[in-house]
Write a protein that holds these residues in place. Structure first.
Motif, PDB file in Angstrom:
ATOM      1  N   GLY A  64       0.827  -1.199   0.000  1.00 47.13           N
ATOM      2  CA  GLY A  64       0.000   0.000   0.000  1.00 47.13           C
ATOM      3  C   GLY A  64       0.860   1.246   0.000  1.00 47.13           C
ATOM      4  N   PRO A  65       0.283   2.364  -0.350  1.00 48.95           N
ATOM      5  CA  PRO A  65       1.033   3.623  -0.437  1.00 48.95           C
ATOM      6  C   PRO A  65       1.181   4.288   0.938  1.00 48.95           C
ATOM      7  N   GLY A  66       1.963   3.698   1.827  1.00 47.11           N
ATOM      8  CA  GLY A  66       2.071   4.161   3.203  1.00 47.11           C
ATOM      9  C   GLY A  66       2.418   5.627   3.355  1.00 47.11           C
ATOM     10  N   TRP A  67       3.514   6.070   2.734  1.00 49.34           N
ATOM     11  CA  TRP A  67       3.936   7.462   2.902  1.00 49.34           C
ATOM     12  C   TRP A  67       2.917   8.422   2.313  1.00 49.34           C
ATOM     13  N   LEU A  68       2.339   8.047   1.181  1.00 42.91           N
ATOM     14  CA  LEU A  68       1.333   8.911   0.568  1.00 42.91           C
ATOM     15  C   LEU A  68       0.129   9.091   1.493  1.00 42.91           C
ATOM     16  N   VAL A  69      -0.291   8.011   2.142  1.00 41.21           N
ATOM     17  CA  VAL A  69      -1.426   8.080   3.060  1.00 41.21           C
ATOM     18  C   VAL A  69      -1.058   8.902   4.305  1.00 41.21           C
ATOM     19  N   ILE A  70       0.166   8.736   4.800  1.00 41.42           N
ATOM     20  CA  ILE A  70       0.611   9.528   5.958  1.00 41.42           C
ATOM     21  C   ILE A  70       0.583  11.013   5.624  1.00 41.42           C
ATOM     22  N   PHE A  71       1.091  11.385   4.446  1.00 39.97           N
ATOM     23  CA  PHE A  71       1.063  12.795   4.061  1.00 39.97           C
ATOM     24  C   PHE A  71      -0.367  13.274   3.824  1.00 39.97           C
ATOM     25  N   GLY A  72      -1.250  12.373   3.392  1.00 40.44           N
ATOM     26  CA  GLY A  72      -2.668  12.726   3.281  1.00 40.44           C
ATOM     27  C   GLY A  72      -3.266  13.056   4.634  1.00 40.44           C
ATOM     28  N   GLY A  73      -2.924  12.251   5.656  1.00 41.17           N
ATOM     29  CA  GLY A  73      -3.383  12.533   7.018  1.00 41.17           C
ATOM     30  C   GLY A  73      -2.832  13.851   7.534  1.00 41.17           C
ATOM     31  N   MET A  74      -1.563  14.114   7.215  1.00 36.87           N
ATOM     32  CA  MET A  74      -0.978  15.406   7.616  1.00 36.87           C
ATOM     33  C   MET A  74      -1.710  16.560   6.925  1.00 36.87           C
ATOM     34  N   ALA A  75      -2.104  16.366   5.669  1.00 33.55           N
ATOM     35  CA  ALA A  75      -2.845  17.414   4.953  1.00 33.55           C
ATOM     36  C   ALA A  75      -4.210  17.638   5.598  1.00 33.55           C
ATOM     37  N   ILE A  76      -4.824  16.571   6.069  1.00 29.47           N
ATOM     38  CA  ILE A  76      -6.101  16.725   6.784  1.00 29.47           C
ATOM     39  C   ILE A  76      -5.883  17.540   8.050  1.00 29.47           C
ATOM     40  N   TRP A  77      -4.846  17.204   8.806  1.00 28.35           N
ATOM     41  CA  TRP A  77      -4.543  17.974  10.015  1.00 28.35           C
ATOM     42  C   TRP A  77      -4.218  19.425   9.678  1.00 28.35           C
ATOM     43  N   ALA A  78      -3.541  19.641   8.536  1.00 28.03           N
ATOM     44  CA  ALA A  78      -3.122  21.003   8.168  1.00 28.03           C
ATOM     45  C   ALA A  78      -4.303  21.907   7.846  1.00 28.03           C
ATOM     46  N   THR A  79      -5.490  21.336   7.638  1.00 27.43           N
ATOM     47  CA  THR A  79      -6.651  22.201   7.415  1.00 27.43           C
ATOM     48  C   THR A  79      -7.053  22.912   8.693  1.00 27.43           C
ATOM     49  N   GLU A  80      -6.552  22.447   9.841  1.00 18.33           N
ATOM     50  CA  GLU A  80      -6.995  23.010  11.106  1.00 18.33           C
ATOM     51  C   GLU A  80      -5.861  23.402  12.045  1.00 18.33           C
ATOM     52  N   PHE A  81      -4.700  22.763  11.952  1.00 14.90           N
ATOM     53  CA  PHE A  81      -3.650  22.961  12.948  1.00 14.90           C
ATOM     54  C   PHE A  81      -2.408  23.587  12.319  1.00 14.90           C
TER      55      PHE A  81
END
Length: 143
Positions: A64-81
């Motif tokens: 699976g695309p582990g790093w891509l998914v991790i950066f996706g989660g960081m992008a979700i967090w970046a919408t607020e934090f």
């Protein structure tokens, strides 16, 4: 559009860095107005981002695309934090710098030479194996 020349260095637009978005919450205005609603929104964004980051970490050793998914989660967090926004800005800057270094002719030449040496070594090892054992799989070699 202003495309003045500046001494053969390109146009003015090419030399100016793009403006970065301001830091802070990107929640809709009606959510920001109410403190309890905004805190609830932040908790929701954190939980969703955490779930995505955890899924990415699980994907690192698994297919699976582990790093891509991790950066996706960081992008979700970046919408607020703000801290996540700063981490993503730093990561983007480092990736851009690495891409620029990789395009350097000296680095490309070195990488091509190292790749060629690696391919020659692998081909030589394969030739020795085939010469010694023939077309037999390694786990079926009897010696």
């Amino acid at each position: 559009m202003n495309t003045q020349s500046n001494g053969g260095l390109g146009t003015v637009e090419e030399d100016v860095a793009p403006a970065e978005k301001p830091l802070g919450s990107r929640a809709p205005h009606f959510i920001k107005r109410s403190r309890p609603l905004h805190v609830s929104w932040q908790v929701g964004v954190f939980v969703v981002g955490l779930a995505v980051v955890v899924a990415g970490v699980i994907m690192l050793p698994l297919p699976g695309p582990g790093w891509l998914v991790i950066f996706g989660g960081m992008a979700i967090w970046a919408t607020e934090f703000v801290w996540a926004q700063l981490v993503l800005r730093w990561t983007k800057r480092k990736v851009t710098e690495a891409a620029q270094r990789a395009l350097d002719p000296k680095v490309r030449r070195r990488n091509i030479i190292l790749t060629t040496i690696g391919v020659v070594i692998i081909a030589a090892l394969l030739a020795v194996y085939l010469w010694k054992f023939g077309m037999v799989l390694p786990w079926k070699v009897s010696e």
